[in-house]
Scaffold this motif. Structure first.
Motif, PDB file in Angstrom:
ATOM      1  N   TYR A  69     -23.714  67.155  54.838  1.00 38.52           N
ATOM      2  CA  TYR A  69     -23.636  66.433  53.562  1.00 38.52           C
ATOM      3  C   TYR A  69     -22.295  65.706  53.506  1.00 38.52           C
ATOM      4  O   TYR A  69     -21.258  66.283  53.830  1.00 38.52           O
ATOM      5  CB  TYR A  69     -23.786  67.398  52.387  1.00 38.52           C
ATOM      6  N   VAL A  70     -22.336  64.442  53.082  1.00 40.80           N
ATOM      7  CA  VAL A  70     -21.174  63.561  53.191  1.00 40.80           C
ATOM      8  C   VAL A  70     -20.893  62.892  51.858  1.00 40.80           C
ATOM      9  O   VAL A  70     -21.805  62.331  51.227  1.00 40.80           O
ATOM     10  CB  VAL A  70     -21.426  62.484  54.275  1.00 40.80           C
ATOM     11  N   ALA A  71     -19.627  62.933  51.413  1.00 39.25           N
ATOM     12  CA  ALA A  71     -19.191  62.189  50.230  1.00 39.25           C
ATOM     13  C   ALA A  71     -18.766  60.797  50.685  1.00 39.25           C
ATOM     14  O   ALA A  71     -17.928  60.663  51.574  1.00 39.25           O
ATOM     15  CB  ALA A  71     -18.030  62.907  49.549  1.00 39.25           C
ATOM     16  N   THR A  72     -19.350  59.741  50.079  1.00 39.90           N
ATOM     17  CA  THR A  72     -19.113  58.385  50.550  1.00 39.90           C
ATOM     18  C   THR A  72     -18.420  57.522  49.494  1.00 39.90           C
ATOM     19  O   THR A  72     -18.322  57.894  48.321  1.00 39.90           O
ATOM     20  CB  THR A  72     -20.425  57.692  50.959  1.00 39.90           C
ATOM     21  N   ASN A  73     -18.007  56.359  49.922  1.00 41.57           N
ATOM     22  CA  ASN A  73     -17.248  55.452  49.071  1.00 41.57           C
ATOM     23  C   ASN A  73     -18.079  54.813  47.974  1.00 41.57           C
ATOM     24  O   ASN A  73     -17.625  54.704  46.835  1.00 41.57           O
ATOM     25  CB  ASN A  73     -16.619  54.364  49.940  1.00 41.57           C
ATOM     26  N   SER A  74     -19.290  54.375  48.268  1.00 35.59           N
ATOM     27  CA  SER A  74     -20.057  53.615  47.277  1.00 35.59           C
ATOM     28  C   SER A  74     -21.535  53.960  47.220  1.00 35.59           C
ATOM     29  O   SER A  74     -22.262  53.370  46.421  1.00 35.59           O
ATOM     30  CB  SER A  74     -19.909  52.108  47.544  1.00 35.59           C
ATOM     31  N   ARG A  75     -21.986  54.927  48.033  1.00 37.22           N
ATOM     32  CA  ARG A  75     -23.416  55.239  48.065  1.00 37.22           C
ATOM     33  C   ARG A  75     -23.705  56.705  47.771  1.00 37.22           C
ATOM     34  O   ARG A  75     -24.700  57.260  48.221  1.00 37.22           O
ATOM     35  CB  ARG A  75     -24.015  54.821  49.414  1.00 37.22           C
ATOM     36  N   GLY A  76     -22.842  57.311  46.978  1.00 32.15           N
ATOM     37  CA  GLY A  76     -23.096  58.686  46.572  1.00 32.15           C
ATOM     38  C   GLY A  76     -23.003  59.658  47.728  1.00 32.15           C
ATOM     39  O   GLY A  76     -22.076  59.611  48.530  1.00 32.15           O
ATOM     40  N   ILE A  77     -23.985  60.559  47.825  1.00 33.66           N
ATOM     41  CA  ILE A  77     -24.039  61.564  48.878  1.00 33.66           C
ATOM     42  C   ILE A  77     -24.908  61.059  50.024  1.00 33.66           C
ATOM     43  O   ILE A  77     -26.038  60.612  49.800  1.00 33.66           O
ATOM     44  CB  ILE A  77     -24.613  62.883  48.347  1.00 33.66           C
ATOM     45  N   ALA A  78     -24.374  61.123  51.233  1.00 26.85           N
ATOM     46  CA  ALA A  78     -25.164  60.857  52.430  1.00 26.85           C
ATOM     47  C   ALA A  78     -25.544  62.181  53.073  1.00 26.85           C
ATOM     48  O   ALA A  78     -24.789  63.158  52.989  1.00 26.85           O
ATOM     49  CB  ALA A  78     -24.387  59.994  53.416  1.00 26.85           C
ATOM     50  N   VAL A  79     -26.718  62.210  53.698  1.00 28.07           N
ATOM     51  CA  VAL A  79     -27.184  63.416  54.370  1.00 28.07           C
ATOM     52  C   VAL A  79     -27.602  63.051  55.794  1.00 28.07           C
ATOM     53  O   VAL A  79     -28.398  62.133  56.002  1.00 28.07           O
ATOM     54  CB  VAL A  79     -28.385  64.047  53.633  1.00 28.07           C
ATOM     55  N   LEU A  80     -27.024  63.762  56.761  1.00 24.99           N
ATOM     56  CA  LEU A  80     -27.411  63.614  58.163  1.00 24.99           C
ATOM     57  C   LEU A  80     -28.220  64.837  58.538  1.00 24.99           C
ATOM     58  O   LEU A  80     -27.677  65.946  58.594  1.00 24.99           O
ATOM     59  CB  LEU A  80     -26.169  63.485  59.044  1.00 24.99           C
ATOM     60  N   ASP A  81     -29.523  64.660  58.768  1.00 22.54           N
ATOM     61  CA  ASP A  81     -30.373  65.815  59.059  1.00 22.54           C
ATOM     62  C   ASP A  81     -30.352  66.131  60.550  1.00 22.54           C
ATOM     63  O   ASP A  81     -29.726  65.430  61.360  1.00 22.54           O
ATOM     64  CB  ASP A  81     -31.797  65.593  58.540  1.00 22.54           C
ATOM     65  N   ASP A  82     -31.040  67.219  60.924  1.00 23.90           N
ATOM     66  CA  ASP A  82     -30.986  67.669  62.316  1.00 23.90           C
ATOM     67  C   ASP A  82     -31.764  66.773  63.259  1.00 23.90           C
ATOM     68  O   ASP A  82     -31.697  66.928  64.484  1.00 23.90           O
ATOM     69  CB  ASP A  82     -31.477  69.118  62.434  1.00 23.90           C
ATOM     70  N   ALA A  83     -32.517  65.796  62.709  1.00 20.92           N
ATOM     71  CA  ALA A  83     -33.207  64.812  63.542  1.00 20.92           C
ATOM     72  C   ALA A  83     -32.369  63.552  63.744  1.00 20.92           C
ATOM     73  O   ALA A  83     -32.810  62.606  64.411  1.00 20.92           O
ATOM     74  CB  ALA A  83     -34.551  64.443  62.908  1.00 20.92           C
ATOM     75  N   GLY A  84     -31.174  63.517  63.148  1.00 22.10           N
ATOM     76  CA  GLY A  84     -30.301  62.368  63.312  1.00 22.10           C
ATOM     77  C   GLY A  84     -30.551  61.241  62.338  1.00 22.10           C
ATOM     78  O   GLY A  84     -30.078  60.120  62.540  1.00 22.10           O
ATOM     79  N   HIS A  85     -31.250  61.528  61.249  1.00 23.97           N
ATOM     80  CA  HIS A  85     -31.536  60.503  60.250  1.00 23.97           C
ATOM     81  C   HIS A  85     -30.539  60.597  59.102  1.00 23.97           C
ATOM     82  O   HIS A  85     -30.274  61.685  58.580  1.00 23.97           O
ATOM     83  CB  HIS A  85     -32.959  60.677  59.708  1.00 23.97           C
ATOM     84  N   VAL A  86     -29.963  59.453  58.705  1.00 28.36           N
ATOM     85  CA  VAL A  86     -29.020  59.404  57.594  1.00 28.36           C
ATOM     86  C   VAL A  86     -29.713  58.840  56.359  1.00 28.36           C
ATOM     87  O   VAL A  86     -30.324  57.773  56.410  1.00 28.36           O
ATOM     88  CB  VAL A  86     -27.796  58.518  57.931  1.00 28.36           C
ATOM     89  N   SER A  87     -29.622  59.569  55.239  1.00 27.53           N
ATOM     90  CA  SER A  87     -30.179  59.103  53.971  1.00 27.53           C
ATOM     91  C   SER A  87     -29.107  59.191  52.902  1.00 27.53           C
ATOM     92  O   SER A  87     -28.128  59.932  53.044  1.00 27.53           O
ATOM     93  CB  SER A  87     -31.410  59.929  53.570  1.00 27.53           C
ATOM     94  N   TYR A  88     -29.311  58.438  51.812  1.00 29.95           N
ATOM     95  CA  TYR A  88     -28.313  58.374  50.742  1.00 29.95           C
ATOM     96  C   TYR A  88     -28.946  58.757  49.409  1.00 29.95           C
ATOM     97  O   TYR A  88     -30.130  58.496  49.164  1.00 29.95           O
ATOM     98  CB  TYR A  88     -27.723  56.964  50.632  1.00 29.95           C
ATOM     99  N   SER A  89     -28.131  59.338  48.531  1.00 28.87           N
ATOM    100  CA  SER A  89     -28.639  59.766  47.233  1.00 28.87           C
ATOM    101  C   SER A  89     -28.829  58.594  46.281  1.00 28.87           C
ATOM    102  O   SER A  89     -29.784  58.540  45.532  1.00 28.87           O
ATOM    103  CB  SER A  89     -27.668  60.782  46.606  1.00 28.87           C
TER     104      SER A  89
END
Length: 289
Positions: A69-89
């Motif tokens: 789980y990643v705190a980002t500059n302008s896109r809220g929370i990013a999530v990198l799952d175990d399949a390598g896919h990045v999604s944003y909140s």
């Protein structure tokens, strides 16, 4: 000692069970911000197995099931799952997410507007917002039971009831902004500040620290060793300090390393290996005490 040179400025590094994540934050000449997440298998020695281009990264935490789980500059929370896919909140959130903590089924992040944002961990839906400080809330940490702790650029260190969102205490002991919080146990809590001091607290008596240690830089990040008897502090212009606790409960310096301007990130592996990163020289380091 192992070094990894990044293409972007490095500001956060986090150990998972068998991986290490390195987050970057870069300011482009046109004023836009961008970043990346580099994933290392094991350690830094073989370079990253994957590099993901992302929004600028401010903080990261691994969950127990290997999700980042990643705190980002302008896109809220990013999530990198175990399949390598990045999604944003949320792609249009107007607040910079500065730090985050995971607890129960919640991702809680502190923001540049002085707030806490609470997200559902599974859906990444924003569930509530809590106004905490008048300036940037640099850090948030989970305490015992229902407690959350926050620290901000207004110099305040505060406690909150997670369920009721009510203020539990307001501490005004710091001489500058509070930028790091580390909970070692139900009876030992640490804060770091721009005033170049590391403070140790008993949460049951929060009015006065039980010990203070001075360094020559702002205490930007804190991480604990598995034995909870040693900690590492990223102290900006003063590099990285390792402190240890003696049998009487007092803390003292153990080791000091300085790899370049702005010591920003630190994390500790279960085998006592330390991972750190410094901003302007765009470098991550792996070393031992």
């Amino acid at each position: 000692m192992i070094f990894y040179d990044s293409k972007l400025c490095t500001d956060v590094i986090e150990c998972g069970r068998d991986k290490v994540a390195l987050g970057c934050y870069e300011l482009s000449p046109d004023g836009t911000k961008h970043g990346s997440i580099s994933i290392f298998d094991g350690g830094l020695e073989n370079g990253p197995s994957n590099v993901y281009t992302t929004d600028a990264v401010l903080d990261m935490k691994w969950s127990d099931d290997g999700i980042l789980y990643v705190a980002t500059n302008s896109r809220g929370i990013a999530v990198l799952d175990d399949a390598g896919h990045v999604s944003y909140s949320d792609k249009s959130i107007p607040q910079v997410c500065l730090s985050l903590v995971l607890y129960d089924q919640t991702v809680c992040t502190s923001t540049s507007s002085g707030n806490l944002l609470f997200y559902d961990k599974a859906s990444l839906a924003l569930t509530r917002e809590l106004s905490c400080h008048s300036l940037e809330t640099w850090c948030v940490a989970k305490g015992a039971g229902k407690l959350l702790y926050t620290g901000a650029d207004d110099g305040l260190f505060r406690g909150w009831d997670v369920d009721s969102s009510e203020s539990v205490f307001v501490n005004k002991s710091h001489g500058a902004g509070v930028c790091s919080i580390l909970c070692l146990s139900d009876t030992l809590l640490l804060t770091g500040s721009y005033d170049k001091k590391l403070r140790f607290w008993d949460p049951r008596s929060i009015l006065k620290p039980i010990q203070e240690l001075s360094v020559n830089g702002g205490v930007w990040r804190l991480a604990a060793f598995p034995d909870k008897k040693r900690i590492v502090a990223a102290c900006m212009r003063d590099g990285f300090h390792v402190f240890e606790q003696n049998s009487c409960g007092d803390w003292s310096p153990l080791k000091h390393e300085n790899f370049g301007d702005l010591a920003y990130g630190c994390s500790v592996r279960s085998n006592d290996t330390i991972f750190t990163c410094s901003f302007y020289n765009r470098q991550a380091q792996q070393w031992n005490v």
